[in-house]
Design a protein around this motif. Structure first.
Motif, PDB file in Angstrom:
ATOM      1  N   UNK A 154      24.435  13.257  89.734  1.00  0.00           N
ATOM      2  CA  UNK A 154      24.091  13.195  90.534  1.00  0.00           C
ATOM      3  C   UNK A 154      25.675  12.847  91.590  1.00  0.00           C
ATOM      4  N   UNK A 155      26.550  11.752  90.808  1.00  0.00           N
ATOM      5  CA  UNK A 155      28.283  11.712  91.212  1.00  0.00           C
ATOM      6  C   UNK A 155      28.898  12.670  91.170  1.00  0.00           C
ATOM      7  N   UNK A 156      28.336  13.662  89.791  1.00  0.00           N
ATOM      8  CA  UNK A 156      30.613  14.523  90.045  1.00  0.00           C
ATOM      9  C   UNK A 156      29.430  15.191  91.202  1.00  0.00           C
ATOM     10  N   UNK A 157      28.635  16.151  91.398  1.00  0.00           N
ATOM     11  CA  UNK A 157      28.126  16.425  92.218  1.00  0.00           C
ATOM     12  C   UNK A 157      28.294  15.213  94.290  1.00  0.00           C
ATOM     13  N   UNK A 158      28.719  14.801  93.623  1.00  0.00           N
ATOM     14  CA  UNK A 158      28.975  13.830  95.573  1.00  0.00           C
ATOM     15  C   UNK A 158      27.979  13.448  96.099  1.00  0.00           C
ATOM     16  N   UNK A 159      26.533  13.210  95.058  1.00  0.00           N
ATOM     17  CA  UNK A 159      25.411  12.880  96.235  1.00  0.00           C
ATOM     18  C   UNK A 159      25.411  11.390  95.580  1.00  0.00           C
ATOM     19  N   UNK A 160      25.604  10.847  95.085  1.00  0.00           N
ATOM     20  CA  UNK A 160      26.014   9.271  95.261  1.00  0.00           C
ATOM     21  C   UNK A 160      27.365   9.130  94.190  1.00  0.00           C
ATOM     22  N   UNK A 161      28.416   7.761  94.514  1.00  0.00           N
ATOM     23  CA  UNK A 161      29.842   7.034  94.517  1.00  0.00           C
ATOM     24  C   UNK A 161      29.333   6.579  93.137  1.00  0.00           C
TER      25      UNK A 161
END
Length: 129
Positions: free
Chosen positions: A46-53
């Motif tokens: 989720x972080x690497x795909x930009x969903x949440x930082x």
């Protein structure tokens, strides 16, 4: 005798108290403890795909939980124990990528709902029933 500071120092970058440039976001999860007593949550994708930082706060709804539940951050080892029949906001010391475990006693119809927020919220809990 005081413990030397360097004996307890762990370098864990934490992003709490920052308002992210992406704006407020959250990820919701329902953990059902009917047939298992633990979960590992890894939000690397989720972080690497930009969903949440980053994750700074957990909103935890333990209304339908039958036993206490414990959230443990993998790197900082911070533990949050939430009692059944409560809800609340809990600042969580997670580094990136966000990874943590959740454990409770397995019991039929026992579940907890969590919202993982990227914004800081003050700690607060209340009875939900």
């Amino acid at each position: 005798m005081p413990i030397p500071l360097d004996a307890q120092y762990v370098d864990v970058p934490i992003f709490n108290q920052l308002v992210p440039g992406e704006g407020p976001k959250c990820i919701r999860a329902v953990l059902d403890f009917s047939d298992q007593d633990g979960f590992s949550l890894d939000l690397t994708n989720e972080q690497e795909s930009g969903i949440i930082k980053a994750i700074q706060t957990l909103y935890i709804d333990a209304t339908d939980l039958l036993n206490p539940v414990t959230f443990t951050a993998d790197r900082s080892q911070q533990r949050i124990t939430v009692l059944p029949g409560t809800q609340g906001y809990y600042p969580f010391l997670l580094s990136n990528p966000p990874q943590f475990s959740v454990s409770s006693q397995a019991e039929l119809n026992s579940k907890v709902i969590i919202h993982m927020l990227n914004v800081p919220m003050p700690a607060q809990s209340w009875a939900s029933v």
